[in-house]
Enzyme design. Structure first.
Site, PDB file in Angstrom:
ATOM      1  CG  PHE A 127      23.720  84.068  12.336  1.00 45.31           C
ATOM      2  CD1 PHE A 127      23.001  85.274  11.907  1.00 45.31           C
ATOM      3  CD2 PHE A 127      24.332  83.244  11.565  1.00 45.31           C
ATOM      4  CE1 PHE A 127      23.092  85.541  10.541  1.00 45.31           C
ATOM      5  CE2 PHE A 127      24.414  83.476  10.245  1.00 45.31           C
ATOM      6  CZ  PHE A 127      23.818  84.437   9.642  1.00 45.31           C
ATOM      7  CG  ASP A 198      29.189  84.501  15.753  1.00 45.78           C
ATOM      8  OD1 ASP A 198      29.813  85.574  15.554  1.00 45.78           O
ATOM      9  OD2 ASP A 198      28.897  83.765  15.120  1.00 45.78           O
ATOM     10  CE1 TYR A 223      29.031  89.205   6.460  1.00 43.17           C
ATOM     11  CE2 TYR A 223      30.930  87.706   6.013  1.00 43.17           C
ATOM     12  CZ  TYR A 223      29.705  87.768   6.270  1.00 43.17           C
ATOM     13  OH  TYR A 223      28.971  86.807   6.941  1.00 43.17           O
ATOM     14  CE  LYS A 224      27.366  89.607   9.660  1.00 40.92           C
ATOM     15  NZ  LYS A 224      27.246  88.544  10.544  1.00 40.92           N
ATOM     16  NE  ARG A 372      19.674  92.515  10.659  1.00 41.95           N
ATOM     17  CZ  ARG A 372      20.790  91.841  10.336  1.00 41.95           C
ATOM     18  NH1 ARG A 372      21.324  91.210  11.478  1.00 41.95           N
ATOM     19  NH2 ARG A 372      21.344  91.663   9.326  1.00 41.95           N
TER      20      ARG A 372
HETATM   21  C1  LIG Z   1      26.684  87.481   9.906  1.00 42.11           C
HETATM   22  C2  LIG Z   1      26.988  86.267  10.889  1.00 42.11           C
HETATM   23  C3  LIG Z   1      27.411  85.304  10.622  1.00 42.11           C
HETATM   24  C4  LIG Z   1      27.911  84.595   9.208  1.00 42.11           C
HETATM   25  O1  LIG Z   1      28.685  83.668   8.947  1.00 42.11           O
HETATM   26  P1  LIG Z   1      29.352  83.346   7.518  1.00 42.11           P
HETATM   27  O2  LIG Z   1      30.051  81.911   7.755  1.00 42.11           O
HETATM   28  O3  LIG Z   1      30.377  84.440   7.259  1.00 42.11           O
HETATM   29  O4  LIG Z   1      28.317  83.297   6.511  1.00 42.11           O
HETATM   30  C5  LIG Z   1      27.674  83.929  11.537  1.00 42.11           C
HETATM   31  N1  LIG Z   1      27.393  84.274  12.852  1.00 42.11           N
HETATM   32  C6  LIG Z   1      26.703  85.419  13.422  1.00 42.11           C
HETATM   33  C7  LIG Z   1      26.494  85.715  14.538  1.00 42.11           C
HETATM   34  C8  LIG Z   1      26.461  86.476  12.224  1.00 42.11           C
HETATM   35  O5  LIG Z   1      25.775  87.501  12.679  1.00 42.11           O
END
Ligand SMILES: *Cc1c(COP(=O)(O)O)cnc(C)c1O
Length: 413
Positions: A127, A198, A223-224, A372
């Site tokens: 990511f 992560d 938030y996911k 997705r």
């Molecule tokens: C969604 C996601 C993020 C998001 O990071 P934010 O700081 O909340 O924007 C980070 N890492 C992964 C792997 C994600 O899927």
């Protein structure tokens, strides 16, 4: 023909032990929401809880609510609840800031435990924020730290004595491929490296057991799959054994041993609180707690079983109904390697997703060509898989994707 007739899918829904959770979410009639891996749906209880937090705790209680409504302990309280979903002990997880910021905290803390080593290793295609935060640390370090990314299947071979930190996402945001946390952690520890996991696409999606895997640090989104609301605060895990020695580089006053002593010199709090930085986002925490509480009511083994079943149904139906339409599966077919979303590559992926959204089937699109489909067991039905795939087929057969409105990509895909 696959075995997934409408009647067969309705029978699965009738015997689904998680079926009752759907009513706990606000979802408009007819919508098939396949993007809960990007922004989880709204738990109905959150609306009333936020109303109370705003009107009473803030409106009436004002500053006395830091103690009166226990705002002060919310980061730790909600952190412990998330920790239970992740196989962490009480006092190993705290809610704070964003995942990006927590990546910075976790990587710098891990670097402080490996002062003689210089490399942060990750995989290409991770990511973006994970890679960017790693690069930012390297750029700021004045040569002390080097950021390196190698292809995912070469990460374990690259492990060596120079690696301080291995940074990996357990379930890949694009492909949905899931890594074996215990095995990867073991391999990293063999060469003396620490691992930052992560868990953005793991928490609430697949069973996670951080302590069984001897994990060092982890971070993830609220938030996911945890349904904490847009921009919900994130969390950070630091194994008990590392906490006393891990230096909090973002040494804000909320991570001080005694924030309200207002001392000039920073002294880190004893435990996981040292990974707080500034004043917590109370309304965000309040909404997140509702999502986490709801998730905690579900049996994680049932969540995993249903998520895998939804994935199998979706892929089988795609084979059967959309076989000739140019989709390439990019997610692993094997259950053990798959997280809780399924992705397909298609040259017209962007237009297809826009046309699907107009038909009430919401997934998302990730550059360059990936569609997705997030599979959230708490509020999706098996029959939704059929409805979604029928909509995909209709979009392909009518070429509804071929629309000048979608020639330019929107700011959020
Ligand atoms: C969604 C996601 C993020 C998001 O990071 P934010 O700081 O909340 O924007 C980070 N890492 C992964 C792997 C994600 O899927």
């Amino acid at each position: 023909m696959s075995d997934w007739s409408r009647a067969a899918l309705e029978a699965l829904d009738e015997s689904d032990p998680l079926a009752s959770f759907r009513a706990a979410f606000q979802l408009r009639e007819g919508l098939i929401y396949l993007d809960g891996n990007s922004l989880g749906a709204l738990p109905r209880r959150t609306t009333a809880r936020l109303e109370r937090a705003v009107a009473q705790e803030w409106g009436e209680g004002l500053i006395t609510s830091w103690l009166g409504a226990d705002w002060m302990n919310a980061p730790r309280r909600v952190g412990d609840k998330i920790g239970r979903l992740l196989g962490a002990a009480p006092g190993e997880v705290i809610v704070a800031d964003s995942t990006s910021i927590n990546l910075f905290k976790a990587m710098t803390a891990a670097l402080s435990l490996r002062p003689e080593r210089s490399v942060i290793l990750s995989e290409t295609g991770n990511f973006p924020t994970d890679l960017y935060m790693m690069q930012g640390i390297a750029a700021f370090s004045g040569g002390r730290v080097r950021a390196e990314a190698v292809p995912g299947d070469m990460v374990l071979d690259r492990l060596g004595e120079d690696i301080a930190v291995l940074l990996l996402t357990q379930v890949h945001y694009k492909t949905g491929r899931s890594r074996d946390m215990a095995e990867v952690t073991r391999r990293a520890h063999e060469v003396g490296a620490l691992v930052v996991w992560d868990l953005s696409h793991s928490a609430g999606a697949i069973p996670v057991d951080l302590n069984a895997a001897h994990a060092d640090f982890a971070v993830g989104c609220g938030y996911k799959f945890l349904n904490g609301g847009p921009g919900a605060p994130a969390y950070i895990f630091a194994a008990q054994r590392h906490q006393a020695a891990a230096v909090p580089v973002l040494s804000g006053w909320f991570g001080h041993a005694e924030p309200f002593a207002f001392e000039d010199l920073y002294r880190a709090a004893e435990g996981i609180e040292r990974f707080l930085c500034g004043t917590p986002s109370v309304l965000g925490l309040t909404a997140l707690e509702c999502g986490v509480d709801l998730m905690a009511e579900a049996d994680m083994a049932a969540v995993r079983a249903k998520s895998l079943q939804l994935g199998r149904v979706f892929m089988d139906l795609m084979d059967e109904l959309c076989g000739g339409h140019g989709f390439t599966l990019v997610s692993p077919r094997e259950d053990v390697q798959r997280g809780s979303h399924v992705s397909y590559a298609h040259p017209e992926g962007y237009g297809i997703m826009q046309a699907l959204k107009e038909r009430g089937v919401i997934g998302d699109f990730r550059d360059p060509d990936v569609l997705r489909f997030g599979l959230t067991p708490l509020y999706l039905r098996h029959v939704d898989m059929l409805e979604a795939v029928l909509a995909i087929r209709e979009v392909c057969e009518t070429r509804a994707w071929d629309d000048p409105r979608w020639a330019v990509r929107a700011a959020v895909t």
